[in-house]
Write a protein that holds these residues in place. Structure first.
Motif, PDB file in Angstrom:
ATOM      1  N   LEU A 197       0.844  -1.208   0.000  1.00 40.14           N
ATOM      2  CA  LEU A 197       0.000   0.000   0.000  1.00 40.14           C
ATOM      3  C   LEU A 197       0.870   1.246   0.000  1.00 40.14           C
ATOM      4  CD1 LEU A 197      -3.007  -0.428   2.495  1.00 40.14           C
ATOM      5  CD2 LEU A 197      -3.094  -0.264  -0.004  1.00 40.14           C
ATOM      6  N   LYS A 198       1.910   1.233   0.832  1.00 42.54           N
ATOM      7  CA  LYS A 198       2.792   2.399   0.935  1.00 42.54           C
ATOM      8  C   LYS A 198       3.603   2.575  -0.350  1.00 42.54           C
ATOM      9  CE  LYS A 198       2.785   2.171   5.954  1.00 42.54           C
ATOM     10  NZ  LYS A 198       3.430   1.668   7.169  1.00 42.54           N
ATOM     11  N   ARG A 199       3.952   1.462  -0.969  1.00 38.05           N
ATOM     12  CA  ARG A 199       4.666   1.537  -2.256  1.00 38.05           C
ATOM     13  C   ARG A 199       3.773   2.184  -3.318  1.00 38.05           C
ATOM     14  NH1 ARG A 199       5.833  -3.622  -6.185  1.00 38.05           N
ATOM     15  NH2 ARG A 199       7.204  -2.598  -7.674  1.00 38.05           N
ATOM     16  N   VAL A 200       2.515   1.750  -3.389  1.00 38.94           N
ATOM     17  CA  VAL A 200       1.571   2.320  -4.363  1.00 38.94           C
ATOM     18  C   VAL A 200       1.399   3.814  -4.106  1.00 38.94           C
ATOM     19  CG1 VAL A 200      -0.891   2.383  -4.987  1.00 38.94           C
ATOM     20  CG2 VAL A 200       0.338   0.198  -4.939  1.00 38.94           C
ATOM     21  N   GLN A 201       1.276   4.189  -2.834  1.00 42.27           N
ATOM     22  CA  GLN A 201       1.093   5.606  -2.516  1.00 42.27           C
ATOM     23  C   GLN A 201       2.297   6.433  -2.964  1.00 42.27           C
ATOM     24  OE1 GLN A 201       0.681   6.776   1.659  1.00 42.27           O
ATOM     25  NE2 GLN A 201      -0.890   8.210   1.047  1.00 42.27           N
ATOM     26  N   ALA A 202       3.491   5.898  -2.779  1.00 41.45           N
ATOM     27  CA  ALA A 202       4.715   6.626  -3.135  1.00 41.45           C
ATOM     28  C   ALA A 202       4.830   6.853  -4.647  1.00 41.45           C
ATOM     29  CB  ALA A 202       5.944   5.873  -2.627  1.00 41.45           C
ATOM     30  N   LEU A 203       4.150   6.027  -5.440  1.00 42.17           N
ATOM     31  CA  LEU A 203       4.224   6.158  -6.901  1.00 42.17           C
ATOM     32  C   LEU A 203       3.317   7.272  -7.423  1.00 42.17           C
ATOM     33  CD1 LEU A 203       4.490   2.369  -7.778  1.00 42.17           C
ATOM     34  CD2 LEU A 203       6.255   4.113  -8.128  1.00 42.17           C
ATOM     35  N   ASN A 204       2.427   7.789  -6.568  1.00 41.75           N
ATOM     36  CA  ASN A 204       1.697   9.027  -6.861  1.00 41.75           C
ATOM     37  C   ASN A 204       0.881   8.971  -8.153  1.00 41.75           C
ATOM     38  OD1 ASN A 204       1.003  11.526  -5.856  1.00 41.75           O
ATOM     39  ND2 ASN A 204       2.622  12.610  -6.948  1.00 41.75           N
ATOM     40  N   PHE A 205       0.022   7.981  -8.259  1.00 40.97           N
ATOM     41  CA  PHE A 205      -0.845   7.858  -9.439  1.00 40.97           C
ATOM     42  C   PHE A 205      -1.944   8.922  -9.416  1.00 40.97           C
ATOM     43  CE2 PHE A 205       0.878   3.555  -8.855  1.00 40.97           C
ATOM     44  CZ  PHE A 205       1.422   3.355 -10.114  1.00 40.97           C
ATOM     45  N   GLU A 206      -2.380   9.326 -10.614  1.00 41.38           N
ATOM     46  CA  GLU A 206      -3.458  10.322 -10.712  1.00 41.38           C
ATOM     47  C   GLU A 206      -4.823   9.673 -10.505  1.00 41.38           C
ATOM     48  OE1 GLU A 206      -3.323  12.845 -14.169  1.00 41.38           O
ATOM     49  OE2 GLU A 206      -1.134  13.039 -13.994  1.00 41.38           O
ATOM     50  N   THR A 207      -4.950   8.429 -10.957  1.00 37.27           N
ATOM     51  CA  THR A 207      -6.227   7.710 -10.857  1.00 37.27           C
ATOM     52  C   THR A 207      -5.947   6.254 -10.514  1.00 37.27           C
ATOM     53  OG1 THR A 207      -7.056   9.095 -12.664  1.00 37.27           O
ATOM     54  CG2 THR A 207      -8.427   7.229 -12.017  1.00 37.27           C
ATOM     55  N   ILE A 208      -6.810   5.670  -9.685  1.00 39.53           N
ATOM     56  CA  ILE A 208      -6.750   4.233  -9.403  1.00 39.53           C
ATOM     57  C   ILE A 208      -8.048   3.607  -9.896  1.00 39.53           C
ATOM     58  CG2 ILE A 208      -6.700   2.468  -7.589  1.00 39.53           C
ATOM     59  CD1 ILE A 208      -4.863   4.280  -5.980  1.00 39.53           C
ATOM     60  N   TRP A 209      -7.898   2.533 -10.688  1.00 39.64           N
ATOM     61  CA  TRP A 209      -9.039   1.799 -11.251  1.00 39.64           C
ATOM     62  C   TRP A 209      -9.124   0.418 -10.605  1.00 39.64           C
ATOM     63  CZ3 TRP A 209     -12.167   4.330 -14.689  1.00 39.64           C
ATOM     64  CH2 TRP A 209     -11.637   5.461 -15.328  1.00 39.64           C
ATOM     65  N   PRO A 210      -9.961   0.251  -9.571  1.00 35.58           N
ATOM     66  CA  PRO A 210     -10.149  -1.084  -8.992  1.00 35.58           C
ATOM     67  C   PRO A 210     -10.974  -1.969  -9.926  1.00 35.58           C
ATOM     68  CG  PRO A 210     -10.894   0.686  -7.501  1.00 35.58           C
ATOM     69  CD  PRO A 210     -10.726   1.278  -8.857  1.00 35.58           C
ATOM     70  N   THR A 211     -10.912  -3.292  -9.714  1.00 33.32           N
ATOM     71  CA  THR A 211     -11.719  -4.213 -10.521  1.00 33.32           C
ATOM     72  C   THR A 211     -13.195  -4.152 -10.128  1.00 33.32           C
ATOM     73  OG1 THR A 211      -9.856  -5.678 -10.959  1.00 33.32           O
ATOM     74  CG2 THR A 211     -12.015  -6.658 -11.152  1.00 33.32           C
ATOM     75  N   HIS A 212     -13.491  -3.692  -8.921  1.00 32.79           N
ATOM     76  CA  HIS A 212     -14.890  -3.570  -8.490  1.00 32.79           C
ATOM     77  C   HIS A 212     -15.191  -2.121  -8.123  1.00 32.79           C
ATOM     78  CE1 HIS A 212     -14.863  -7.946  -8.249  1.00 32.79           C
ATOM     79  NE2 HIS A 212     -13.770  -7.848  -7.511  1.00 32.79           N
ATOM     80  N   GLY A 213     -16.306  -1.598  -8.647  1.00 32.33           N
ATOM     81  CA  GLY A 213     -16.723  -0.251  -8.279  1.00 32.33           C
ATOM     82  C   GLY A 213     -16.048   0.835  -9.085  1.00 32.33           C
ATOM     83  N   PRO A 214     -16.311   2.110  -8.716  1.00 30.35           N
ATOM     84  CA  PRO A 214     -15.800   3.235  -9.487  1.00 30.35           C
ATOM     85  C   PRO A 214     -14.330   3.528  -9.229  1.00 30.35           C
ATOM     86  CG  PRO A 214     -17.087   4.023  -7.622  1.00 30.35           C
ATOM     87  CD  PRO A 214     -17.196   2.524  -7.617  1.00 30.35           C
ATOM     88  N   GLN A 215     -13.769   4.385 -10.069  1.00 29.91           N
ATOM     89  CA  GLN A 215     -12.367   4.778  -9.933  1.00 29.91           C
ATOM     90  C   GLN A 215     -12.179   5.702  -8.736  1.00 29.91           C
ATOM     91  OE1 GLN A 215     -14.498   5.825 -12.267  1.00 29.91           O
ATOM     92  NE2 GLN A 215     -13.842   7.745 -13.242  1.00 29.91           N
ATOM     93  N   ILE A 216     -10.945   5.737  -8.251  1.00 28.32           N
ATOM     94  CA  ILE A 216     -10.557   6.638  -7.162  1.00 28.32           C
ATOM     95  C   ILE A 216      -9.810   7.800  -7.805  1.00 28.32           C
ATOM     96  CG2 ILE A 216      -9.190   6.844  -5.050  1.00 28.32           C
ATOM     97  CD1 ILE A 216      -9.565   3.676  -4.859  1.00 28.32           C
ATOM     98  N   THR A 217     -10.386   8.986  -7.727  1.00 27.33           N
ATOM     99  CA  THR A 217      -9.826  10.131  -8.454  1.00 27.33           C
ATOM    100  C   THR A 217      -8.903  10.989  -7.596  1.00 27.33           C
ATOM    101  OG1 THR A 217     -11.819  11.407  -7.945  1.00 27.33           O
ATOM    102  CG2 THR A 217     -11.767  10.257 -10.072  1.00 27.33           C
ATOM    103  N   GLU A 218      -8.918  10.756  -6.280  1.00 32.12           N
ATOM    104  CA  GLU A 218      -7.979  11.447  -5.384  1.00 32.12           C
ATOM    105  C   GLU A 218      -7.243  10.396  -4.554  1.00 32.12           C
ATOM    106  OE1 GLU A 218      -9.425  14.853  -3.253  1.00 32.12           O
ATOM    107  OE2 GLU A 218     -10.997  15.197  -4.727  1.00 32.12           O
TER     108      GLU A 218
END
Length: 299
Positions: A197-218
């Motif tokens: 989780l901390k590794r993903v956060q450090a990569l600073n993505f603009e959008t996260i697209w999970p396989t279930h539900g809507p995208q995370i825009t922040e």
């Protein structure tokens, strides 16, 4: 601690192919449930020569919807985040149709701790990728570049995929906008999960697209709260030890007193994941290997 800013409202119809961004389309399978939310969101990445991510369940109507969405296009890669029945069963069928390969990581088949507790949509035990992908592997199409991030935690073989051109992450079940992710030993690992989780956060993505539900825009504030939730739960476990509760069952009865008792077995698996993490950090000790029936004390 701020609550996780879950996102649960979004517009979709089963079987409809929606253009989500310049390079991303999505088709949602009609398999709603306690572990799948509204169903599996299958991503089509690119145009003309495309990749398909998490093809989803083997359901005739879903397969037909995917075929319609892919009509006139060539699938060059079929990617799988992990081997659960809501993600991988259609992978080889789809790859065979398009003459391509299935990419993912081999599952580690383990017996669930303390017997079968239904924590997930179930394992696709026969899943075997054609290509075993390594962390950092890069895959390309005419208008897309995906980098594989091995993100163990939810499962030992979980992989997220970063889309370079849009600074976006396809997060599978590692990060979900509608719910926290299940981490259930022995295949699930809280230590690995928090690290990734901390590794993903450090990569600073603009959008996260999970396989279930809507995208995370922040993603940044969302991940802050997601990580804080786990750390707070761990603090609760330590407090239970401090108060003399020495078994997971006793802790769950207190920590989840306001939760339906039918969910307590699943909660026990989550507490076990935290307890193993505490033992690994040297903050708690136990006799023998950590398990659901083990007695624990503060280190």
């Amino acid at each position: 601690m701020s609550a996780i800013p879950f996102v649960r409202e979004f517009d979709f119809d089963y079987g409809r192919c929606d253009q989500m961004s310049p390079r991303i389309r999505r088709v949602i399978a009609p398999n709603p449930g306690n572990f799948t939310f509204t169903g599996t969101g299958v991503f089509i990445i690119g145009t003309g020569e495309v990749a398909v991510l998490d093809p989803g369940p083997a359901m005739p109507e879903h397969e037909a919807a995917l075929d319609a969405a892919l009509d006139g296009e060539r699938v060059s890669h079929v990617f799988v985040t992990h081997h659960h029945l809501d993600h991988s069963p259609l992978a080889h069928t789809l790859a065979k149709k398009h003459g391509c390969k299935v990419y993912g990581r081999m599952p580690r088949v383990t017996e669930p701790e303390g017997g079968e507790v239904r924590m997930e949509a179930g394992d696709d035990l026969g899943f075997q990728p054609d290509v075993q992908i390594e962390d950092g592997a890069v895959f390309e199409g005419p208008d897309w570049t995906l980098t594989a991030l091995h993100t163990p935690g939810h499962t030992s073989n979980h992989v997220c995929y970063a889309l370079k051109e849009e600074n976006a992450l396809f997060s599978g079940d590692h990060v979900m906008g509608w719910s926290t992710s299940v981490v259930s030993p022995p295949d699930g690992s809280m230590s690995d999960y928090l690290t990734q989780l901390k590794r993903v956060q450090a990569l600073n993505f603009e959008t996260i697209w999970p396989t279930h539900g809507p995208q995370i825009t922040e993603p940044q504030p969302f991940l802050d709260a997601y990580i804080a939730h786990r750390e707070n739960r761990e603090a609760q476990v330590l407090a239970q030890l401090q108060n003399g509760q020495d078994t997971i069952k006793a802790m769950v009865a207190v920590m989840y007193a306001d939760v339906d008792k039918r969910l307590h077995p699943a909660a026990a698996h989550s507490v076990l994941a935290h307890m193993i993490h505490l033992v690994e950090q040297g903050k708690a000790v136990c006799e023998g290997a950590p398990g659901l029936d083990t007695r624990y004390t503060l280190a």
